[in-house]
Design a protein around this motif. Structure first.
Motif, short mmCIF file in Angstrom:
data_model
loop_
_atom_site.label_atom_id
_atom_site.label_comp_id
_atom_site.label_asym_id
_atom_site.label_seq_id
_atom_site.Cartn_x
_atom_site.Cartn_y
_atom_site.Cartn_z
N ASP A 53 0.80 -1.23 0.00
CA ASP A 53 0.00 0.00 0.00
C ASP A 53 0.83 1.28 0.00
N GLY A 86 -6.09 -5.07 -0.12
CA GLY A 86 -6.14 -6.52 -0.01
C GLY A 86 -7.33 -7.15 -0.71
N ASP A 133 2.65 -7.29 1.60
CA ASP A 133 2.84 -6.53 2.82
C ASP A 133 1.83 -7.06 3.83
N ILE A 134 2.01 -6.76 5.10
CA ILE A 134 1.06 -7.24 6.11
C ILE A 134 -0.02 -6.21 6.38
N ASN A 135 0.34 -4.99 6.71
CA ASN A 135 -0.65 -3.96 7.04
C ASN A 135 -1.16 -3.30 5.77
N THR A 136 -2.26 -3.82 5.23
CA THR A 136 -2.85 -3.29 4.01
C THR A 136 -4.35 -3.07 4.20
N ASP A 189 -5.72 -7.55 5.38
CA ASP A 189 -4.27 -7.51 5.59
C ASP A 189 -3.63 -8.74 4.95
N SER A 234 -4.23 -12.23 6.64
CA SER A 234 -5.60 -12.70 6.44
C SER A 234 -5.85 -13.09 5.00
N SER A 247 7.57 -6.51 5.19
CA SER A 247 6.88 -5.72 6.22
C SER A 247 7.88 -5.07 7.17
N GLN A 299 3.62 -12.04 14.81
CA GLN A 299 3.13 -11.92 13.45
C GLN A 299 4.07 -12.60 12.45
#
Length: 220
Positions: free
Chosen positions: A8, A33, A51-54, A58, A61, A79, A86
């Motif tokens: 993102d 995502g 990436d993880i935080n999207t 995410d 997920s 990330s 995580q």
């Protein structure tokens, strides 16, 4: 090899996509995502870089959701997250590698090379367009029920362009540049050729985006 990149941070996404494209990979970049998930339902990818935080979904997920759909594709996470919980979750979900931001683009390519050496990735060349239609990106052939379809040169070029950009809008300028080799033709001429292409098909595959261009209808 076709890669789905979920990142993102747009500047980073563009930098990664440009670098990997120069290395010969085909890269589809997404910042959301849910949009990335929808793309996986249409396009057979060889590698995921998440990436993880999207937004929306995410990266962790998303990988879990894809596994629930029986879509198992080698995955690299990128990330800034350093929490062991995580990172552990990523590996529990079956990711092949985890790369901490910031990183050098060459470092990413080394991780991809390592993954290729152990994952036995074979590029997927067929795009599913409908229950009966598929498109072979290597042979550039449209198939109906596994049988090659006869199309004119321009019809084949239009289908190839749309299939190569599945789930994305192909605008009039892109069609003009690719099919007419940037020769000036008006939009009415392009519409007429797309209409002839539609007429040659046994199913409705091409969706008009008013005033913009065309895209393939989403296959669910």
């Amino acid at each position: 090899m076709r890669i789905l990149l979920l990142e993102d941070e747009l500047m980073l996404q563009e930098a990664i996509a440009e670098y990997l494209t120069e290395m010969g990979y085909r890269v589809d970049g997404y910042e959301d995502g849910q949009e990335a998930y929808e793309a996986t339902q249409q396009i057979p990818y060889d590698l995921f870089i998440f990436d993880i935080n999207t937004p929306s979904i995410d990266g962790l997920s998303l990988l879990e959701k894809l596994q629930g759909d029986k879509i198992h594709v080698p995955t690299i996470f990128i990330s800034a997250i350093t929490q062991i919980e995580q990172i552990s979750r990523a590996y529990e979900l079956g990711c092949y590698d985890y790369l901490k931001k910031p990183f050098h683009l060459k470092e990413l390519s080394l991780h991809i090379d390592r993954l290729l050496s152990i994952a036995e990735i074979h590029p997927k060349t067929l795009v599913r367009l409908s229950k009966m239609y598929t498109y072979d990106l290597v042979r550039r052939k449209l198939m109906f029920d596994h049988i090659d379809q006869a199309l004119t040169r321009k019809q084949s070029q239009i289908i190839d362009l749309l299939a190569s950009h599945a789930d994305r809008i192909v605008d009039f300028d892109m069609i003009r540049y690719t099919v007419w080799e940037n020769t000036h033709v008006d939009n009415a001429t392009i519409r007429a050729e797309v209409h002839r292409t539609r007429t040659a098909l046994k199913e409705e595959l091409i969706e008009s985006i008013k005033g913009v261009g065309y895209r393939l209808k989403r296959y669910i």
